[in-house]
Design an enzyme around this catalytic site. Structure first.
Site, mmCIF file in Angstrom:
data_model
loop_
_atom_site.group_PDB
_atom_site.id
_atom_site.type_symbol
_atom_site.label_atom_id
_atom_site.label_comp_id
_atom_site.label_asym_id
_atom_site.label_seq_id
_atom_site.Cartn_x
_atom_site.Cartn_y
_atom_site.Cartn_z
ATOM 1 N N ASN A 7 34.377 36.306 43.716
ATOM 2 C CA ASN A 7 35.309 37.429 43.649
ATOM 3 C C ASN A 7 35.497 37.969 45.063
ATOM 4 O O ASN A 7 34.612 38.633 45.599
ATOM 5 C CB ASN A 7 34.716 38.501 42.715
ATOM 6 C CG ASN A 7 35.551 39.765 42.696
ATOM 7 O OD1 ASN A 7 36.688 39.777 43.172
ATOM 8 N ND2 ASN A 7 34.995 40.831 42.148
ATOM 9 N N TRP A 8 36.654 37.674 45.634
ATOM 10 C CA TRP A 8 36.892 38.084 47.028
ATOM 11 C C TRP A 8 37.315 39.548 47.156
ATOM 12 O O TRP A 8 37.450 40.060 48.264
ATOM 13 C CB TRP A 8 37.960 37.182 47.663
ATOM 14 C CG TRP A 8 37.416 35.824 48.061
ATOM 15 C CD1 TRP A 8 36.112 35.399 47.953
ATOM 16 C CD2 TRP A 8 38.154 34.744 48.638
ATOM 17 N NE1 TRP A 8 36.003 34.106 48.430
ATOM 18 C CE2 TRP A 8 37.242 33.683 48.857
ATOM 19 C CE3 TRP A 8 39.491 34.557 48.985
ATOM 20 C CZ2 TRP A 8 37.631 32.453 49.404
ATOM 21 C CZ3 TRP A 8 39.880 33.340 49.537
ATOM 22 C CH2 TRP A 8 38.960 32.304 49.745
ATOM 23 N N LYS A 9 37.579 40.201 46.027
ATOM 24 C CA LYS A 9 37.981 41.617 46.059
ATOM 25 C C LYS A 9 39.160 41.810 47.031
ATOM 26 O O LYS A 9 39.986 40.910 47.140
ATOM 27 C CB LYS A 9 36.784 42.502 46.411
ATOM 28 C CG LYS A 9 35.564 42.145 45.558
ATOM 29 C CD LYS A 9 34.444 43.133 45.638
ATOM 30 C CE LYS A 9 33.300 42.647 44.761
ATOM 31 N NZ LYS A 9 32.251 43.602 44.565
ATOM 32 N N GLU A 98 34.585 47.563 39.352
ATOM 33 C CA GLU A 98 35.414 48.372 40.263
ATOM 34 C C GLU A 98 36.708 48.803 39.589
ATOM 35 O O GLU A 98 37.239 49.878 39.859
ATOM 36 C CB GLU A 98 35.675 47.607 41.564
ATOM 37 C CG GLU A 98 34.419 47.599 42.432
ATOM 38 C CD GLU A 98 34.141 46.302 43.141
ATOM 39 O OE1 GLU A 98 35.072 45.513 43.339
ATOM 40 O OE2 GLU A 98 32.955 46.065 43.489
ATOM 41 N N GLU A 169 27.216 42.158 34.845
ATOM 42 C CA GLU A 169 27.065 42.651 36.216
ATOM 43 C C GLU A 169 26.611 44.109 36.173
ATOM 44 O O GLU A 169 27.443 45.017 36.004
ATOM 45 C CB GLU A 169 28.400 42.587 36.954
ATOM 46 C CG GLU A 169 28.968 41.194 37.089
ATOM 47 C CD GLU A 169 29.968 41.129 38.238
ATOM 48 O OE1 GLU A 169 29.675 40.441 39.218
ATOM 49 O OE2 GLU A 169 31.010 41.791 38.158
ATOM 50 N N GLY A 175 27.172 44.888 45.191
ATOM 51 C CA GLY A 175 27.419 45.277 46.574
ATOM 52 C C GLY A 175 26.333 46.160 47.161
ATOM 53 O O GLY A 175 26.520 46.762 48.211
ATOM 54 N N GLY A 235 30.241 38.316 44.917
ATOM 55 C CA GLY A 235 31.179 39.075 45.744
ATOM 56 C C GLY A 235 30.929 38.789 47.215
ATOM 57 O O GLY A 235 31.356 37.768 47.757
ATOM 58 N N GLY A 236 30.183 39.672 47.857
ATOM 59 C CA GLY A 236 29.958 39.614 49.309
ATOM 60 C C GLY A 236 29.616 38.227 49.859
ATOM 61 O O GLY A 236 30.212 37.773 50.845
HETATM 62 P P1 PGA Z 1 28.346 41.416 45.053
HETATM 63 O O1 PGA Z 1 29.585 41.628 44.048
HETATM 64 O O2 PGA Z 1 27.938 39.967 44.931
HETATM 65 O O3 PGA Z 1 28.886 41.761 46.400
HETATM 66 O O4 PGA Z 1 27.258 42.333 44.587
HETATM 67 C C1 PGA Z 1 29.590 41.035 42.777
HETATM 68 C C2 PGA Z 1 30.865 41.364 42.050
HETATM 69 O O5 PGA Z 1 31.432 42.440 42.278
HETATM 70 O O6 PGA Z 1 31.358 40.571 41.232
#
Ligand code: PGA
Length: 250
Positions: A7-9, A98, A169, A175, A235-236
């Site tokens: 997930n690149w957000k 989010e 999650e 994050g 994510g990150g």
């Molecule tokens: P993260 O994010 O790996 O940066 O904790 C995970 C996500 O939001 O799917």
């Protein structure tokens, strides 16, 4: 087959997406490992070029981070399933924490998006998870039950178990660098698996359950070896080719 999702957000424009996928292809030798399916969720504006670039890597698919539950119409700023598919993307995320907690999406709206995406042929990852406050007040199971029941309300009958994935999650692990410990993951995934048995139109045993929340190269192998963990949502650590490749190969 485990699913490794990125997930690149709100990171990366089209050219950054293209070069990252290109770099990933070089590291992976243009194919995901045999036992791994990989999906990258770039921002909308990079969907088309990411899909084009992903054609060079076997086992890599592309998805959108959000969707609107209508075919077309006066919905300023929104994107429909057919628009996502027209970019060459096959997947979508619904209910990411989010979107729930920053944008304010309700369980009901997440459910509409999930059902509409599945009806319109998008493979869908429904994200669920509790806040720290909910966990500490003993509401883990109640929250997961509500998010699953409402998130999967009205999904079409006879969907393939390959089309629907649930990502657990915990909000407090996203994050933050704070990964849930193995026991937390085992317990939550067992709860999700048993809750799925009461949801109509689902093959509870075959539905993949991903873990997400501060997954990185160093902890991915261990998390992926846990019972009821069928993949990870990252994510990150998915923003750089080398760290994401480390997770794919974990
Ligand atoms: P993260 O994010 O790996 O940066 O904790 C995970 C996500 O939001 O799917």
């Amino acid at each position: 087959m485990q699913l490794i999702a990125a997930n690149w957000k709100m990171f990366k424009n089209s050219s950054e997406a293209k070069s990252m996928i290109n770099e990933l292809g070089a590291i992976l030798g243009n194919a995901a490992p045999e036992n791994r399916e990989v999906v990258i969720f770039p921002p909308f504006i990079a969907l088309e070029c990411a899909s084009e670039e992903a054609k060079n890597i076997k086992g890599l698919a592309i998805g959108a981070q959000d969707v609107y539950p209508a075919t077309e119409g006066a919905f300023t700023g929104e994107i429909s399933p057919s628009m996502i598919k027209s970019c060459g993307a096959d997947w979508v995320l619904t209910g990411h924490s989010e979107r729930r907690h920053v944008i304010g999406e309700s369980d009901g709206f997440v459910g509409q998006k999930t059902a509409f995406s599945l009806e319109n042929g998008l493979k869908t990852i429904l994200c669920i998870g509790e806040t720290l406050e909910e966990r500490e007040s003993g509401k883990l199971e109640e929250v997961l039950k509500r998010q699953l029941e409402q998130g999967l309300l009205n999904i079409p009958q006879n969907i393939c178990s390959c089309s629907l994935v649930v990502a657990y999650e915990p909000v407090w692990a996203i994050g933050t660098g704070k990964t849930a410990n193995n026991q937390d993951i085992l317990d939550a995934h067992a709860i999700v698996r048993s809750l799925l048995k009461n949801i109509p139109n689902i093959d509870a045993e075959k539905t993949k359950i991903l873990y997400g929340g501060s997954v990185k190269g160093e902890n991915a192998g261990e998390i992926l070896s846990l019972k009821n963990v069928d993949g990870v949502l990252v994510g990150g650590a998915s923003l750089k080719a080398d760290s994401f490749a480390q997770i794919i190969n974990a």
